[in-house]
Design an enzyme around this catalytic site. Structure first.
Site, mmCIF file in Angstrom:
data_model
loop_
_atom_site.group_PDB
_atom_site.id
_atom_site.type_symbol
_atom_site.label_atom_id
_atom_site.label_comp_id
_atom_site.label_asym_id
_atom_site.label_seq_id
_atom_site.Cartn_x
_atom_site.Cartn_y
_atom_site.Cartn_z
ATOM 1 N N GLU A 166 21.750 -127.917 -47.822
ATOM 2 C CA GLU A 166 21.939 -127.902 -46.373
ATOM 3 C C GLU A 166 20.604 -127.873 -45.648
ATOM 4 O O GLU A 166 19.626 -127.302 -46.139
ATOM 5 C CB GLU A 166 22.767 -126.680 -45.953
ATOM 6 C CG GLU A 166 24.203 -126.745 -46.420
ATOM 7 C CD GLU A 166 25.021 -125.540 -45.988
ATOM 8 O OE1 GLU A 166 26.117 -125.736 -45.468
ATOM 9 O OE2 GLU A 166 24.549 -124.403 -46.195
ATOM 10 N N CYS A 220 14.999 -127.157 -40.152
ATOM 11 C CA CYS A 220 14.996 -126.091 -41.158
ATOM 12 C C CYS A 220 15.376 -126.695 -42.497
ATOM 13 O O CYS A 220 16.459 -127.270 -42.644
ATOM 14 C CB CYS A 220 15.986 -124.995 -40.744
ATOM 15 S SG CYS A 220 16.107 -123.642 -41.930
ATOM 16 N N CYS A 228 20.203 -119.880 -54.317
ATOM 17 C CA CYS A 228 19.055 -118.973 -54.323
ATOM 18 C C CYS A 228 19.294 -117.871 -55.345
ATOM 19 O O CYS A 228 20.421 -117.376 -55.496
ATOM 20 C CB CYS A 228 18.836 -118.368 -52.940
ATOM 21 S SG CYS A 228 17.332 -117.361 -52.815
ATOM 22 N N CYS A 263 19.499 -111.307 -51.956
ATOM 23 C CA CYS A 263 19.359 -110.413 -50.806
ATOM 24 C C CYS A 263 20.747 -110.051 -50.295
ATOM 25 O O CYS A 263 21.610 -110.915 -50.117
ATOM 26 C CB CYS A 263 18.531 -111.089 -49.713
ATOM 27 S SG CYS A 263 16.830 -111.456 -50.218
ATOM 28 N N CYS A 290 22.380 -111.849 -47.115
ATOM 29 C CA CYS A 290 22.225 -113.295 -46.994
ATOM 30 C C CYS A 290 23.402 -114.014 -47.642
ATOM 31 O O CYS A 290 23.745 -113.748 -48.806
ATOM 32 C CB CYS A 290 20.908 -113.741 -47.644
ATOM 33 S SG CYS A 290 20.621 -115.522 -47.550
ATOM 34 N N GLY A 339 17.141 -121.140 -50.646
ATOM 35 C CA GLY A 339 16.136 -121.008 -51.695
ATOM 36 C C GLY A 339 14.896 -120.261 -51.277
ATOM 37 O O GLY A 339 14.681 -119.945 -50.112
ATOM 38 N N GLU A 340 14.073 -119.954 -52.261
ATOM 39 C CA GLU A 340 12.790 -119.275 -52.092
ATOM 40 C C GLU A 340 11.678 -120.293 -52.347
ATOM 41 O O GLU A 340 11.444 -120.702 -53.485
ATOM 42 C CB GLU A 340 12.685 -118.103 -53.066
ATOM 43 C CG GLU A 340 11.298 -117.512 -53.248
ATOM 44 C CD GLU A 340 10.608 -117.119 -51.957
ATOM 45 O OE1 GLU A 340 9.524 -117.672 -51.674
ATOM 46 O OE2 GLU A 340 11.136 -116.269 -51.228
ATOM 47 N N SER A 342 8.462 -119.774 -45.435
ATOM 48 C CA SER A 342 8.894 -118.384 -45.394
ATOM 49 C C SER A 342 9.186 -117.906 -46.810
ATOM 50 O O SER A 342 9.851 -118.601 -47.584
ATOM 51 C CB SER A 342 10.155 -118.261 -44.531
ATOM 52 O OG SER A 342 10.631 -116.934 -44.544
ATOM 53 N N SER A 345 9.482 -112.414 -45.079
ATOM 54 C CA SER A 345 10.731 -111.712 -44.761
ATOM 55 C C SER A 345 10.551 -110.237 -45.112
ATOM 56 O O SER A 345 10.553 -109.873 -46.290
ATOM 57 C CB SER A 345 11.895 -112.323 -45.552
ATOM 58 O OG SER A 345 12.169 -113.622 -45.093
ATOM 59 N N LEU A 346 10.411 -109.403 -44.101
ATOM 60 C CA LEU A 346 10.119 -107.985 -44.305
ATOM 61 C C LEU A 346 11.425 -107.177 -44.369
ATOM 62 O O LEU A 346 11.761 -106.610 -45.403
ATOM 63 C CB LEU A 346 9.224 -107.486 -43.179
ATOM 64 C CG LEU A 346 8.713 -106.051 -43.287
ATOM 65 C CD1 LEU A 346 7.879 -105.853 -44.540
ATOM 66 C CD2 LEU A 346 7.913 -105.689 -42.033
ATOM 67 N N ASN A 347 12.115 -107.066 -43.252
ATOM 68 C CA ASN A 347 13.497 -106.581 -43.182
ATOM 69 C C ASN A 347 13.694 -105.104 -43.509
ATOM 70 O O ASN A 347 14.843 -104.647 -43.578
ATOM 71 C CB ASN A 347 14.422 -107.406 -44.095
ATOM 72 C CG ASN A 347 14.327 -108.887 -43.806
ATOM 73 O OD1 ASN A 347 14.231 -109.294 -42.655
ATOM 74 N ND2 ASN A 347 14.310 -109.698 -44.851
ATOM 75 N N ASN A 367 23.045 -112.303 -38.410
ATOM 76 C CA ASN A 367 24.120 -113.264 -38.199
ATOM 77 C C ASN A 367 25.260 -112.932 -39.159
ATOM 78 O O ASN A 367 25.140 -113.151 -40.364
ATOM 79 C CB ASN A 367 23.608 -114.682 -38.428
ATOM 80 C CG ASN A 367 22.510 -115.036 -37.447
ATOM 81 O OD1 ASN A 367 22.724 -115.019 -36.244
ATOM 82 N ND2 ASN A 367 21.315 -115.338 -37.951
ATOM 83 N N CYS A 376 20.205 -118.272 -39.238
ATOM 84 C CA CYS A 376 19.378 -117.640 -40.259
ATOM 85 C C CYS A 376 20.244 -116.835 -41.228
ATOM 86 O O CYS A 376 21.004 -115.951 -40.817
ATOM 87 C CB CYS A 376 18.355 -116.743 -39.582
ATOM 88 S SG CYS A 376 17.268 -115.860 -40.706
#
Length: 349
Positions: free
Chosen positions: A98, A111, A118, A122, A125, A168-169, A200, A223-225, A299, A342
């Site tokens: 996607e 994007c 992935c 997380c 996600c 993905g990473e 990212s 990505s801290l979070n 989201n 996101c």
């Protein structure tokens, strides 16, 4: 994409200038013919070799017989009320990925995904629910851009931003990602300024210095979070292998260019990581790093238990961070209603 004999033609999308120059030599043509193919495929966005009229007819016929330029196929598109479009793309092996198109007044943002699925799991996600499938090739990454600019009829030289924030990473697929970035940023390729390309990462610590050494290096977002080791491990299991302390050491060592910042993304989960104390701890974590923070309300969706922080709470965190001299910006994700926002990419129909 097959030849008249039924054997598959080789897709040239994703080949570098050097590789196309070598292909020209293999075909008995001068090296510069490869540069012309490169410019035709990427800068001029041509898919039909017959349109490469700077090549002689015999060479064009040879190319058509054995090679092709195939973009990922648009399997479906989902148009949001806010103008964002989520594209479901079918790759040559039948895999699906996607990408998202986000129009703005003076530019468009694309994007991109770097993998099918992935592996990082997380907890907040939706892509994590798919698990890891495979890496994308450089051609499949560049193909996402070309498929979307074709679908949206975006003219050449239009102002485009590209962010590797889809499936993905990116740092787990660094070589194909950087090959794609080189093609995207090359003036003879797609010609996007490096300052408009962002990768990212969730924090693959050993790959951050590798990225720093790249000659054509895009911007970096982290990505801290979370504001503590324990909190981050609960949300992002990767933190067990690459803890927050190691990640921040790598960020402090990252060689920033003039006027460049590291961007730290912070997804806000109601009652989990959105207290004023969290904001104070984030400011302390980032002390000494030329950084800015993007505050992203979560989201949501039915498969995961989290809720987005109320806007009042988001604004309060922004106020705490700015009071601690940390630039903080609220980012409301686009395309929520079509699962394009996101963290929402999950191949939903």
């Amino acid at each position: 994409m097959a030849s008249e004999t039924g054997t598959p033609n080789r897709n040239l999308l994703g080949l570098s200038r050097d590789e196309l120059e070598q292909l020209a030599l293999t075909c008995g043509e001068p090296r510069y013919r490869g540069r012309q193919i490169y410019q035709g495929i990427y800068a001029r966005r041509q898919r039909d070799f017959a349109s490469l009229t700077d090549l002689d007819q015999g060479f064009r016929q040879k190319l058509s017989a054995h090679y092709g330029v195939a973009y990922p196929e648009v399997q479906a598109e989902f148009v949001s009320r806010d103008g964002a479009v989520r594209y479901l793309l079918r790759l040559e092996d039948g895999s699906l990925t996607e990408s998202v198109y986000m129009p703005e007044e003076d530019r468009s943002t694309l994007c991109l995904s770097s993998q099918v699925g992935c592996a990082l799991a997380c907890r907040f996600c939706f892509t994590a629910l798919l698990g890891a499938k495979r890496d994308l090739t450089a051609g499949e990454i560049v193909g996402q851009v070309l498929a979307m600019v074709e679908a949206q009829r975006i003219p050449r030289r239009a102002r485009l931003n590209v962010v590797f924030m889809g499936m993905g990473e990116p740092l787990l697929n660094l070589r194909p990602v950087m090959k794609a970035v080189t093609i995207l940023a090359d003036q003879d390729g797609l010609g996007l300024p490096l300052r408009r390309i962002t990768i990212s990462t969730a924090g693959i610590v050993p790959r951050i210095p590798e990225l720093a050494r790249e000659p054509m290096r895009p911007k970096l977002a982290i990505s801290l979070n979370a504001s503590t080791e324990e909190q981050r491990t609960a949300l992002m299991p990767l933190n067990r292998k690459y803890p927050l302390s190691a990640l921040l050491r790598a960020c402090r060592a990252y060689p920033l260019r003039p006027r460049e910042h590291l961007t730290f993304e912070y997804v806000l989960l109601d009652g989990v990581n959105d207290s004023d104390l969290d904001a104070v701890r984030v400011a302390e974590l980032l002390r000494g790093i030329r950084a800015k923070v993007n505050l992203i309300p979560y989201n949501p969706g039915p498969e995961l238990p989290y809720r987005p922080s109320p806007l009042e709470r988001v604004m309060a965190l922004q106020q705490v961070l700015t009071g601690q001299q940390v630039p903080a910006f609220i980012r409301i994700s686009r395309g929520q209603d079509v699962h394009a926002a996101c963290g929402q990419l999950s191949l939903a129909g």
